[in-house]
Enzyme design. Sequence first.
Site, mmCIF file in Angstrom:
data_model
loop_
_atom_site.group_PDB
_atom_site.id
_atom_site.type_symbol
_atom_site.label_atom_id
_atom_site.label_comp_id
_atom_site.label_asym_id
_atom_site.label_seq_id
_atom_site.Cartn_x
_atom_site.Cartn_y
_atom_site.Cartn_z
ATOM 1 N N CYS A 151 0.405 -1.061 -0.128
ATOM 2 C CA CYS A 151 0.427 -0.364 -0.093
ATOM 3 C C CYS A 151 1.293 1.124 -0.299
ATOM 4 O O CYS A 151 1.690 1.708 0.810
ATOM 5 C CB CYS A 151 -0.562 -0.097 0.919
ATOM 6 S SG CYS A 151 -1.702 1.948 1.541
ATOM 7 N N TRP A 181 -7.438 -6.061 5.509
ATOM 8 C CA TRP A 181 -5.727 -7.029 5.137
ATOM 9 C C TRP A 181 -5.527 -8.014 6.640
ATOM 10 O O TRP A 181 -6.658 -8.149 7.311
ATOM 11 C CB TRP A 181 -4.987 -5.824 5.342
ATOM 12 C CG TRP A 181 -5.772 -4.728 4.933
ATOM 13 C CD1 TRP A 181 -6.006 -3.916 4.679
ATOM 14 C CD2 TRP A 181 -4.679 -4.361 4.140
ATOM 15 N NE1 TRP A 181 -5.588 -2.305 3.732
ATOM 16 C CE2 TRP A 181 -5.021 -3.752 2.993
ATOM 17 C CE3 TRP A 181 -3.456 -4.902 3.177
ATOM 18 C CZ2 TRP A 181 -4.330 -2.983 2.127
ATOM 19 C CZ3 TRP A 181 -3.058 -5.184 1.963
ATOM 20 C CH2 TRP A 181 -3.299 -3.540 1.244
ATOM 21 N N THR A 231 -8.758 0.308 7.399
ATOM 22 C CA THR A 231 -7.537 0.665 5.664
ATOM 23 C C THR A 231 -5.876 0.536 6.359
ATOM 24 O O THR A 231 -6.095 0.464 7.988
ATOM 25 C CB THR A 231 -8.100 1.891 5.574
ATOM 26 O OG1 THR A 231 -7.730 2.427 6.748
ATOM 27 C CG2 THR A 231 -8.553 2.092 4.739
ATOM 28 N N VAL A 232 -4.712 0.565 6.216
ATOM 29 C CA VAL A 232 -3.834 0.796 6.211
ATOM 30 C C VAL A 232 -2.935 1.611 5.645
ATOM 31 O O VAL A 232 -3.535 2.112 4.789
ATOM 32 C CB VAL A 232 -2.929 -0.934 6.190
ATOM 33 C CG1 VAL A 232 -3.969 -1.728 6.638
ATOM 34 C CG2 VAL A 232 -2.766 -0.872 4.846
ATOM 35 N N TYR A 257 -5.470 6.571 -8.895
ATOM 36 C CA TYR A 257 -6.555 5.489 -9.012
ATOM 37 C C TYR A 257 -7.757 5.939 -9.210
ATOM 38 O O TYR A 257 -8.656 5.616 -9.952
ATOM 39 C CB TYR A 257 -7.399 5.548 -7.358
ATOM 40 C CG TYR A 257 -6.108 5.599 -6.793
ATOM 41 C CD1 TYR A 257 -6.496 3.949 -6.220
ATOM 42 C CD2 TYR A 257 -5.032 5.334 -5.948
ATOM 43 C CE1 TYR A 257 -4.966 2.654 -5.165
ATOM 44 C CE2 TYR A 257 -3.714 4.956 -5.361
ATOM 45 C CZ TYR A 257 -4.493 3.733 -5.223
ATOM 46 O OH TYR A 257 -3.332 2.854 -4.453
#
Length: 338
Positions: A46, A79, A113-114, A177
Amino acid sequence: MSEPGTYVEPTFKRDTNYIETRITADGRDGFPVEAGRYRLVVSRACPWANRAIIVRRLLGLEDALSIGICGPTHDRRSWTFDLDPGHVDPVLRIPRIQDAYFARDPQYARGITVPAIVDVPTGAVVTNDFKQITIDLETEWAAFHREGAPDLYPEHLRAEIEEVSEPIYRFVNNGVYRCGFAGTQAAYDKAYLRLWRHLDVLEEHLSTRRYLVGDHITEADIRLFTTLVRFDTVYHGHFKCNRNKLIELPALWAYARDLFQTPGFGDTVDFTHIKAHYYVVHRDVNPTGIIPGGPDLTNWAEPHGRESLGGSPFGDGTPPGPPREVVPPEHNPVLALL
């Protein structure tokens, strides 16, 4: 759930509704900076998490802030810690980062998220605000910086760093993106034109100066690097950002190599994880899940010649020591050439 965001038709729109609780020196949000109390959870795949990995390493925060590394692929839930024995994080004792979000709020309905920082005693996420995380590591965690740590967010340059970084985020970091997940030709065309218009601006800007702001590496360079290092490997083809390859843009390509060859940057990059994540997880874009064999990565080791522009990577500081968390050599063969 690859990075912070959602798939929205016809235009990609990133979910920026983050948990904004901060870990600060004075503990004003209830979470004071304490060595050993928190765990930074990331994935090397990421780009947003890669920023935090780089900052933590450059500042020498390894002893103060432990790190949990998720694998590059995941399902729709979250994740996972599939790189660890038993697929369980050895400190948090959970198989998924989702569990730490639910420890914070059992009804948590936003993006899993991370990067995320978890309070180890409670097992709950404190924050996943990726931009604020790195700024706070650079400022609020100063008491735990290594001797010789660079000032990545100098007070006298902060306004300029944010001014330069805002269009980079909008048109480049997030712009790739918008190209990749565009649901209509019109949305893609708009994102594509904005991306390349700003990359051309950066190409000109970096043709006469070594770094984006000032004469050494700052937060701004870290924010741009994590997109550039993924550009030819995934964004050029996978996200249809294909006017040029990075290697065809002389200033940006030399700038990217300069950073890559600086301790703390290239040695955090896992090309195998990057490719696995984008090509396997993004089935809307790549339905077969086939991971391409290329590109050739050895050119990242070529001399960059940027020293002639002046400045130095760490200013009055010094390089970090050898990495504590080592990227497998087969995942980044360039490092053996440096």
